[in-house]
Design a protein around this motif. Structure first.
Motif, PDB file in Angstrom:
ATOM      1  N   THR A 247       0.836  -1.204   0.000  1.00 28.84           N
ATOM      2  CA  THR A 247       0.000   0.000   0.000  1.00 28.84           C
ATOM      3  C   THR A 247       0.869   1.250   0.000  1.00 28.84           C
ATOM      4  O   THR A 247       0.611   2.213  -0.734  1.00 28.84           O
ATOM      5  CB  THR A 247      -0.924   0.003   1.230  1.00 28.84           C
ATOM      6  OG1 THR A 247      -1.768  -1.153   1.184  1.00 28.84           O
ATOM      7  CG2 THR A 247      -1.789   1.257   1.265  1.00 28.84           C
ATOM      8  N   SER A 248       1.912   1.230   0.829  1.00 28.59           N
ATOM      9  CA  SER A 248       2.832   2.360   0.868  1.00 28.59           C
ATOM     10  C   SER A 248       3.542   2.544  -0.469  1.00 28.59           C
ATOM     11  O   SER A 248       3.686   3.660  -0.963  1.00 28.59           O
ATOM     12  CB  SER A 248       3.862   2.147   1.986  1.00 28.59           C
ATOM     13  OG  SER A 248       4.869   3.129   1.932  1.00 28.59           O
ATOM     14  N   ILE A 249       3.960   1.429  -1.070  1.00 28.43           N
ATOM     15  CA  ILE A 249       4.659   1.503  -2.360  1.00 28.43           C
ATOM     16  C   ILE A 249       3.729   2.035  -3.442  1.00 28.43           C
ATOM     17  O   ILE A 249       4.132   2.831  -4.299  1.00 28.43           O
ATOM     18  CB  ILE A 249       5.212   0.119  -2.739  1.00 28.43           C
ATOM     19  CG1 ILE A 249       6.326  -0.284  -1.768  1.00 28.43           C
ATOM     20  CG2 ILE A 249       5.740   0.116  -4.165  1.00 28.43           C
ATOM     21  CD1 ILE A 249       6.740  -1.725  -1.879  1.00 28.43           C
ATOM     22  N   ALA A 250       2.453   1.603  -3.405  1.00 30.61           N
ATOM     23  CA  ALA A 250       1.491   2.085  -4.394  1.00 30.61           C
ATOM     24  C   ALA A 250       1.353   3.601  -4.310  1.00 30.61           C
ATOM     25  O   ALA A 250       1.248   4.289  -5.334  1.00 30.61           O
ATOM     26  CB  ALA A 250       0.139   1.407  -4.170  1.00 30.61           C
ATOM     27  N   ARG A 251       1.374   4.128  -3.082  1.00 25.80           N
ATOM     28  CA  ARG A 251       1.296   5.571  -2.905  1.00 25.80           C
ATOM     29  C   ARG A 251       2.533   6.249  -3.492  1.00 25.80           C
ATOM     30  O   ARG A 251       2.442   7.286  -4.150  1.00 25.80           O
ATOM     31  CB  ARG A 251       1.173   5.901  -1.426  1.00 25.80           C
ATOM     32  CG  ARG A 251       1.048   7.398  -1.140  1.00 25.80           C
ATOM     33  CD  ARG A 251       0.905   7.696   0.342  1.00 25.80           C
ATOM     34  NE  ARG A 251       2.085   7.324   1.081  1.00 25.80           N
ATOM     35  CZ  ARG A 251       2.175   6.308   1.934  1.00 25.80           C
ATOM     36  NH1 ARG A 251       1.122   5.538   2.163  1.00 25.80           N
ATOM     37  NH2 ARG A 251       3.304   6.053   2.576  1.00 25.80           N
ATOM     38  N   GLN A 252       3.693   5.637  -3.285  1.00 32.45           N
ATOM     39  CA  GLN A 252       4.926   6.202  -3.827  1.00 32.45           C
ATOM     40  C   GLN A 252       4.924   6.175  -5.349  1.00 32.45           C
ATOM     41  O   GLN A 252       5.374   7.122  -6.008  1.00 32.45           O
ATOM     42  CB  GLN A 252       6.125   5.424  -3.286  1.00 32.45           C
ATOM     43  CG  GLN A 252       6.310   5.535  -1.783  1.00 32.45           C
ATOM     44  CD  GLN A 252       7.049   4.342  -1.220  1.00 32.45           C
ATOM     45  OE1 GLN A 252       7.774   3.670  -1.938  1.00 32.45           O
ATOM     46  NE2 GLN A 252       6.866   4.064   0.066  1.00 32.45           N
ATOM     47  N   ILE A 253       4.409   5.072  -5.929  1.00 31.12           N
ATOM     48  CA  ILE A 253       4.332   4.984  -7.384  1.00 31.12           C
ATOM     49  C   ILE A 253       3.393   6.061  -7.920  1.00 31.12           C
ATOM     50  O   ILE A 253       3.657   6.694  -8.947  1.00 31.12           O
ATOM     51  CB  ILE A 253       3.861   3.580  -7.821  1.00 31.12           C
ATOM     52  CG1 ILE A 253       4.954   2.538  -7.492  1.00 31.12           C
ATOM     53  CG2 ILE A 253       3.532   3.547  -9.308  1.00 31.12           C
ATOM     54  CD1 ILE A 253       4.528   1.116  -7.723  1.00 31.12           C
ATOM     55  N   GLY A 254       2.289   6.300  -7.206  1.00 31.64           N
ATOM     56  CA  GLY A 254       1.366   7.358  -7.614  1.00 31.64           C
ATOM     57  C   GLY A 254       2.038   8.714  -7.603  1.00 31.64           C
ATOM     58  O   GLY A 254       1.872   9.514  -8.529  1.00 31.64           O
ATOM     59  N   ASP A 255       2.838   8.979  -6.539  1.00 37.84           N
ATOM     60  CA  ASP A 255       3.559  10.249  -6.469  1.00 37.84           C
ATOM     61  C   ASP A 255       4.553  10.377  -7.622  1.00 37.84           C
ATOM     62  O   ASP A 255       4.672  11.432  -8.248  1.00 37.84           O
ATOM     63  CB  ASP A 255       4.316  10.359  -5.132  1.00 37.84           C
ATOM     64  CG  ASP A 255       3.376  10.476  -3.942  1.00 37.84           C
ATOM     65  OD1 ASP A 255       2.186  10.803  -4.160  1.00 37.84           O
ATOM     66  OD2 ASP A 255       3.833  10.223  -2.804  1.00 37.84           O
ATOM     67  N   ALA A 256       5.269   9.273  -7.880  1.00 36.20           N
ATOM     68  CA  ALA A 256       6.244   9.299  -8.971  1.00 36.20           C
ATOM     69  C   ALA A 256       5.546   9.500 -10.319  1.00 36.20           C
ATOM     70  O   ALA A 256       6.056  10.199 -11.196  1.00 36.20           O
ATOM     71  CB  ALA A 256       7.056   7.995  -8.982  1.00 36.20           C
ATOM     72  N   ARG A 257       4.365   8.869 -10.479  1.00 36.41           N
ATOM     73  CA  ARG A 257       3.637   9.025 -11.738  1.00 36.41           C
ATOM     74  C   ARG A 257       3.198  10.482 -11.944  1.00 36.41           C
ATOM     75  O   ARG A 257       3.262  11.018 -13.049  1.00 36.41           O
ATOM     76  CB  ARG A 257       2.410   8.103 -11.740  1.00 36.41           C
ATOM     77  CG  ARG A 257       1.523   8.248 -12.994  1.00 36.41           C
ATOM     78  CD  ARG A 257       2.323   7.965 -14.265  1.00 36.41           C
ATOM     79  NE  ARG A 257       1.560   8.287 -15.441  1.00 36.41           N
ATOM     80  CZ  ARG A 257       0.765   7.407 -16.076  1.00 36.41           C
ATOM     81  NH1 ARG A 257       0.649   6.177 -15.607  1.00 36.41           N
ATOM     82  NH2 ARG A 257       0.102   7.768 -17.155  1.00 36.41           N
TER      83      ARG A 257
END
Length: 359
Positions: A247-257
């Motif tokens: 879940t945390s990684i998904a949030r980071q990927i969203g930020d990076a996107r």
């Protein structure tokens, strides 16, 4: 209670202590309320924090659960974490939490083992510490800080390779001698009221340079997906823990996107064609005779070889293994071809340079 003595410091802090005193490091970056996170490490209870008046934070500290520090926002002058970050499953959350308690003008001081000096290998696992979750270079450490913290909420005051008394004659099969760490100091600043400007079409602006480059974004995404691979590995034994991590990684990927979208890389991608990425001697796509999907089954390997053998010895088939990862399929195919007496050329490729190095 153990009295503070330099010889009672943890091993990595002890190695750097004289240099830091000599350079005025403590005078410049340490003062007031100082937290030493994970100061005991693997040592016994005689270990002391980095300075005599520093507060040692470990799992037995009252109110500390290993994640949330029992300190209010903006109440600490220095947070020091030596050879701790590489053991933490959620590095971005840890960096944010350590940064949260800092006052404006306070310093986050990080020290981590250097991949090229300590690990002396291209990829995990660590030969010397099986609990190391990641390997660090200066770029990898900075990528984690940049991913974790908001732009213009901090400034980098120091980033260095500490190799004092390092013995470069010791080979990778023996434990390193001397200092082998990366030292990073980040100052918390008062974040300005204005956000970073995003031009309407930054790629068309010849003076554009305010946002992250594609190389910088690739570095950030590399850190994120390294973390993602570790989370997937955890799924078999610690599903609840891994779920929270994903879940945390998904949030980071969203930020990076969102950062990626802000740079408008789509225009650059659309302007390129496949031909732009091929070597001059590459086989044209229309001349590729057969393709197959990902496989590991030995019977499928033999079926492919039977098909290739049917073309006759003069054909000398050439197989491209795309997305080879660590090369399992390519090596398996080569072994089966050798056993079948087939003269075969194999080219294995992967987008991940670390995978290729491992292969």
């Amino acid at each position: 209670m153990t009295s503070w003595k330099e010889e009672n410091l943890g091993p990595e802090s002890r190695k750097a202590h004289a240099r830091r005193v000599r350079e005025g490091f403590f005078d410049r970056y340490f003062g007031g309320v100082v937290l030493d996170i994970g100061y005991r490490g693997y040592e016994d209870l005689e270990v002391v924090p980095v300075l005599e008046d520093a507060i040692g934070i470990d799992l037995n500290y009252p109110g500390y659960d290993g994640k949330r520090l029992p300190f209010e926002d903006g109440t600490v002058d220095t947070v020091y974490a030596s050879h701790t970050l590489e053991h933490i499953d959620e590095p971005f959350d840890a960096i944010r939490e350590w940064f949260r308690v800092l006052k404006v003008g306070g310093f986050l001081v990080l020290a981590v083992p250097h991949q090229f000096l300590y690990e002396k290998r291209t990829a995990r696992p660590s030969r010397w510490n099986g609990d190391h979750k990641r390997f660090y270079t200066p770029a990898r450490l900075m990528a984690e800080v940049e991913t974790a913290l908001a732009p213009n909420s901090y400034r980098v005051r120091r980033l260095m390779d500490d190799d004092e008394s390092y013995n470069y004659a010791i080979p990778p099969t023996q434990h390193a001698g001397g200092a082998y760490q990366i030292e990073l100091v980040v100052e918390k600043i008062q974040q300005p009221s204005w956000p970073l400007e995003v031009p309407e079409d930054p790629l068309m602006d010849p003076g554009y340079g305010g946002g992250p480059s594609l190389d910088e974004l690739n570095e950030k995404l590399g850190v994120i997906f390294t973390d993602l691979r570790g989370a997937v590995t955890m799924l078999s034994g610690e599903q609840d823990k891994a779920s929270a991590r994903l879940t945390s990684i998904a949030r980071q990927i969203g930020d990076a996107r969102r950062e990626w979208d802000a740079t408008s890389p789509a225009a650059a991608v659309e302007a390129a064609t496949l031909a732009d990425y091929l070597r001059p001697d590459a086989v044209p796509a229309q001349e590729v005779i057969t393709t197959t999907r990902f496989f590991r089954n030995r019977r499928q390997l033999k079926a492919l070889l039977d098909q290739l053998k049917g073309r006759g010895a003069a054909a000398h088939p050439h197989v491209l293994v795309a997305g080879t990862s660590r090369g399992c399929e390519a090596y398996s195919l080569a072994i089966e071809a050798e056993l079948a007496g087939l003269d075969l050329s194999i080219t294995a490729i992967d987008i991940d340079a670390e995978n290729i190095a491992g292969a």
